[in-house]
Design an enzyme around this catalytic site. Structure first.
Site, PDB file in Angstrom:
ATOM      1  CG  ASN A  83      -0.274   0.038   2.524  1.00 30.03           C
ATOM      2  OD1 ASN A  83       0.963   0.018   2.566  1.00 30.03           O
ATOM      3  ND2 ASN A  83      -1.037   0.103   3.600  1.00 30.03           N
TER       4      ASN A  83
ATOM      5  CG  ASP B 275       2.364   1.691   5.010  1.00 30.43           C
ATOM      6  OD1 ASP B 275       3.184   0.910   4.443  1.00 30.43           O
ATOM      7  OD2 ASP B 275       1.649   1.326   5.963  1.00 30.43           O
TER       8      ASP B 275
ATOM      9  CG  ASP C 103       1.683  -4.346   3.027  1.00 33.03           C
ATOM     10  OD1 ASP C 103       1.810  -5.181   2.105  1.00 33.03           O
ATOM     11  OD2 ASP C 103       1.682  -3.109   2.835  1.00 33.03           O
TER      12      ASP C 103
ATOM     13  CG  ASP D 230      11.181 -13.572  20.817  1.00 31.12           C
ATOM     14  OD1 ASP D 230      12.112 -13.453  20.009  1.00 31.12           O
ATOM     15  OD2 ASP D 230      10.955 -12.743  21.722  1.00 31.12           O
TER      16      ASP D 230
ATOM     17  CD  GLU E  38      15.678 -15.698  19.724  1.00 29.50           C
ATOM     18  OE1 GLU E  38      16.392 -14.769  19.359  1.00 29.50           O
ATOM     19  OE2 GLU E  38      14.849 -15.562  20.645  1.00 29.50           O
TER      20      GLU E  38
HETATM   21  C1  NOJ Z   1      14.607 -12.196  19.743  1.00 25.42           C
HETATM   22  C2  NOJ Z   1      14.101 -11.530  18.509  1.00 25.42           C
HETATM   23  O1  NOJ Z   1      14.586 -12.207  17.387  1.00 25.42           O
HETATM   24  C3  NOJ Z   1      14.577 -10.104  18.584  1.00 25.42           C
HETATM   25  O2  NOJ Z   1      14.385  -9.424  17.373  1.00 25.42           O
HETATM   26  C4  NOJ Z   1      13.873  -9.441  19.725  1.00 25.42           C
HETATM   27  O3  NOJ Z   1      14.364  -8.119  19.884  1.00 25.42           O
HETATM   28  C5  NOJ Z   1      14.093 -10.195  21.043  1.00 25.42           C
HETATM   29  N1  NOJ Z   1      13.966 -11.611  20.880  1.00 25.42           N
HETATM   30  C6  NOJ Z   1      13.103  -9.757  22.092  1.00 25.42           C
HETATM   31  O4  NOJ Z   1      11.823 -10.219  21.788  1.00 25.42           O
HETATM   32 CA    CA Z   2       2.525  -1.210   3.754  1.00 29.78          CA
END
Ligand code: NOJ
Ligand code: CA
Length: 539
Positions: A43, A45, A49, A220, A279
């Site tokens: 879009n 901006d 997206d 995460d 992760e």
């Molecule tokens: C790991 C994520 O990949 C990173 O981008 C983020 O800043 C930290 N965890 C905190 O959520």
């Molecule tokens: Ca966009």
């Protein structure tokens, strides 16, 4: 064929259970990481997206990967590029709508691309309804017990823990009020995972998205959910950032594994091999292997491989240690060369032509190894880290919280160049302004340009991924190291595959005399591998 005689007796010989047709897809998958805000902006901006991503799905499909992983697209104040979630069950209007997400899922599945989304369970946004309620609630209240509120010592925080982004890990909700823990930015308060309400809420969130049809979650900060209940000061031997050492008071605590055992029960109840990838920035492969025991998460990013310097011994140790530790729990390896948090590998490996040659060789090494792999958008174009971003455009909280001492992660997040001669290089409509400026010299790195160049990084990735789908020896399985001299890594995989990597600077003779399937750059006429070159052979 790589004969047994040539394989054994040299270093670790690792084999995993025989891959069969019924082996779940995630044991071998190559997964393309889509950093949504930098992928494609429909879009105009300036922010990528879901509609932009949908319009480019054919590109990802043609690349030859098995799945996509999307970084967070949920409603968020964007204090940390979406890793500060204010609503776990919706899409931020900047990125689209829930209906668009459903359409994306449908379109992806129609192309045989699975979809993994990002779950952020360690912390919410400070604008999440739970934290807004906790601010004004009294100490000890149900609202505050979802987070880690503690009394301080006068004007001093409860302990010396540091935020990964710099500064104290504690902030106050008001003068004379309690402190709350945030291992990242103050806008990312940590949840209390000893609280059953938190556990129930996240299981419900998993079900919300599994019910919609997602194939899995990237977890995460998977090593961060549990904290030492005594919250002792951080000893001098422990760093806040970087891989967590055993015994750290807020990383890699044993209790995190209870959470993942419960989540595995949730995913196992769904059909179709749903999956989790952790992760977990932990120090040793043995620590990492605990996250992928058979009743926990399925896979975990192998950051030791990513962090290994361009050196044969270091790379081989990272590979051996990882395969050895993971084999002991029956999990496949998950290789990764880059992501949205680290300096892009072309730059990490020295930059310029040399960095590019090494990155090309690293790609063949990674895709030839047993297990699965992740490819971070732009890696397939050989994009370098953008080092010259002006301070005024930087957005990473790391940059601000360290007073600019750390440059932060914006340089690996610059929007993708798709086509054309000048910014926005097709990332958005003509005249739109990407949220981070693209270097004006990226015309030779666009998808359009690289697609027409058989020597490009894109062509190398496409060919490697095509072969990977074709050859039964690649993906899940084992490897056998082959005898090779100092700067050379050489391994065989059954049936009939060998990979040789010369990490040195001078041409070396190859220990394999067989048909070359693919090489990261032309081999010498006598078959020797030039410096910083990898080759795949039909052995
Ligand atoms: C790991 C994520 O990949 C990173 O981008 C983020 O800043 C930290 N965890 C905190 O959520
Ligand atoms: Ca966009």
């Amino acid at each position: 064929m790589v004969s047994a005689g040539r394989c054994v007796g040299y270093g670790v010989r690792v084999t995993s259970s025989n891959p069969t047709a019924a082996a779940p897809w995630w044991r071998s998958a190559v997964i393309y990481q889509v950093y949504v805000r930098s992928f494609a902006d429909a879009n105009g901006d300036g922010i990528g997206d879901l509609a932009g991503l949908r319009s480019r799905l054919d590109y990802i499909h043609d690349l030859g990967v098995d799945a996509i992983w999307l970084n967070p697209f949920y409603p968020s104040p964007q204090a940390d590029a979406g890793y500060d979630v204010s609503d776990y069950r919706d899409v931020d209007p900047r990125f689209g709508t829930l209906a668009e997400f459903d359409a994306l899922l449908l379109d992806s599945h129609a192309r045989n691309l699975r979809v993994i989304i990002d779950l952020v369970p360690n912390h919410t946004s400070s604008e999440h309804p739970w934290f807004k309620a906790a601010r004004s609630a009294p100490p000890g209240s149900r609202e505050r017990r979802r987070y880690l509120f503690r009394d301080g010592y006068g004007e001093q925080p409860p302990n010396n823990w540091r935020s990964t982004f710099g500064g104290s890990a504690w902030s106050r909700v008001g003068p004379n009020d309690q402190w709350y823990l945030h291992l990242f930015a103050p806008e990312q308060p940590d949840l209390d995972w000893t609280n059953p309400e938190v556990r129930q809420e996240f299981e419900a969130i998993l079900k919300f998205w599994f019910d919609r049809g997602v194939d899995g979650f990237r977890i995460d900060v998977a090593h961060g959910l549990a904290k030492d209940p005594g919250m002792p000061d951080l000893g001098e031997s422990f760093a806040t950032s970087g891989p967590a050492m055993a015994g750290h008071p807020h990383w890699d605590q044993d209790q995190v594994h209870d959470v993942y055992r419960a989540w595995r029960r949730v995913s196992d109840a769904y059909p179709g091999d749903r999956t989790f990838v952790a992760e977990a920035w932990v120090h040793t492969p043995q620590q990492l292997a605990r996250y992928v025991r058979s009743d926990e998460l399925h896979t975990a990013f192998n950051f030791n491989f990513l962090l290994a310097p361009w050196n044969a011994q270091a790379l081989r140790s990272a590979i051996d240690d990882s395969l050895g530790a993971l084999a002991s729990v029956g999990a496949p390896a998950t290789w990764v060369l880059s992501n949205h948090d680290v300096v892009r590998e072309v730059t990490r490996y020295g930059g310029g032509d040399l960095g590019t040659q090494r990155a090309r060789a690293a790609a063949l090494l990674m895709l030839g190894l047993p297990g699965g792999a992740y490819v971070y958008q732009g890696e397939e174009l050989g994009l370098p880290e953008v080092l010259e971003l002006p301070d005024a455009v930087r957005q990473d909280p790391t940059f601000f919280r360290t007073g600019g001492r750390q440059r932060g992660r914006d340089g690996c997040r610059v929007p993708l160049p798709w086509s054309g001669e000048a910014p926005p290089f097709g990332f958005g409509p003509p005249g739109s302004k990407p949220w981070l400026p693209q270097p004006s010299n990226w015309a030779n790195s666009t998808v359009e340009h690289e697609r027409s160049d058989p020597e490009s990084m894109l062509s190398l990735y496409r060919e490697a991924l095509r072969l990977r789908r074709e050859l039964p020896s690649l993906g899940d399985g084992g490897l056998a190291w082959l005898p090779a001299s100092g700067d050379v890594l050489a391994f065989g995989r059954e049936p009939g595959f060998a990979c040789v990597v010369n990490v040195g600077e001078r041409a070396v003779s190859s220990p394999i005399r067989a048909k070359v399937l693919l090489a990261s750059q032309p081999l010498c006429s006598d078959g020797r591998l030039p410096g910083a070159t990898a080759a795949w052979y039909a052995s």
